[in-house]
Design a protein around this motif. Sequence first.
Motif, short mmCIF file in Angstrom:
data_model
loop_
_atom_site.label_atom_id
_atom_site.label_comp_id
_atom_site.label_asym_id
_atom_site.label_seq_id
_atom_site.Cartn_x
_atom_site.Cartn_y
_atom_site.Cartn_z
N PRO A 123 0.84 -1.21 0.00
CA PRO A 123 0.00 0.00 0.00
C PRO A 123 0.87 1.26 0.00
N ILE A 124 0.41 2.28 -0.68
CA ILE A 124 1.22 3.50 -0.82
C ILE A 124 0.42 4.76 -0.53
N PHE A 125 -0.82 4.61 -0.07
CA PHE A 125 -1.64 5.78 0.23
C PHE A 125 -2.16 5.69 1.66
N VAL A 166 2.10 -7.07 1.03
CA VAL A 166 0.85 -6.30 0.97
C VAL A 166 0.55 -5.63 2.31
N ARG A 167 1.29 -5.97 3.37
CA ARG A 167 1.08 -5.36 4.69
C ARG A 167 2.11 -4.28 5.01
N GLN A 172 3.54 4.15 9.74
CA GLN A 172 2.38 4.77 9.11
C GLN A 172 1.26 3.77 8.92
N ASP A 173 0.14 4.26 8.52
CA ASP A 173 -1.04 3.41 8.37
C ASP A 173 -1.55 3.50 6.94
N TYR A 174 -0.75 2.98 6.02
CA TYR A 174 -1.15 2.98 4.61
C TYR A 174 -2.11 1.83 4.36
N ARG A 175 -2.86 1.92 3.27
CA ARG A 175 -3.77 0.83 2.91
C ARG A 175 -3.94 0.74 1.41
N GLY A 176 -4.59 -0.33 1.00
CA GLY A 176 -4.71 -0.62 -0.43
C GLY A 176 -5.67 0.30 -1.16
#
Length: 266
Positions: A70-72, A114-115, A173-177
């Motif tokens: 995840p990058i956002f 992916v995590r 950080q707390d990025y997600r898909g």
Amino acid sequence: KSIYLSIARELLQELEKYIDLTSPSHKFVFTGHSIGGSLAILLTILLANDRGASFVRDNVFRVFTYGSPPIFEIESTSNTKRDGYLDDSCSILDAFDLPTDLVYGYCQPWDPIVRFYSKYDPLYPLIDDLGEDGITLFDSGPSRTLRPIMKTILESWEGWPGYRDNARAKLGQDYRGVGEHFLLLPEPIRYLTDRLVAVNTAVPTTDAVVQISSEELLPALNEVFTLDTFRISYVSVAIRSFVHHFFPAYGSPFVDYADKILEEEE
């Protein structure tokens, strides 16, 4: 991540001449594995930012990603309700006026990549739990199989001190898909062999594909397919995790499953 954005901008500069020369009757498909998938998403977002969301909706058929980090991140992750139902739309794509089904993300449930950059990242404490020398991992925990191997690697890496200090400050950080996600689930017996017998490092056949929203993906993986820092430090678990990220994890099992579905439909 800013480095990904810089790479995506360079890629877009290279691709723009081909985009401009493409017939209006054709649509683009962006795809990538691992970081390549993240870059494919960033390319799409940059196109929407530079040329408008309508250009992307009209000219990009879909973005396919496989095992991508995840990058956002977004300030508010609360879902709204429409007509009494929970809204499963992707708030990140929605912010750019793009449909959720523009991005299809596929992942193996044991894939640790992916995590990354999320609160479920099993590798972040590798950087956070260091000894006074700045290279000894798991300083506060028991002896672990990979500690001496990783220490040797870090000792030989000249850029480690700079990366370490930067990571300590920024990786929590707390990025997600982004978009819609699809879990490539193994046959049911695989759950028993992993939990009760031994760690199986072979890539399993795909028994089912389950669609899940970007909001639910990481919490679901963390609950059902746990990859905590202690377990992933064992060689067998580490091997299984990364085998589920690289070839053939997103190759033959997925293709075989698709062929089976096509045969059933015929």
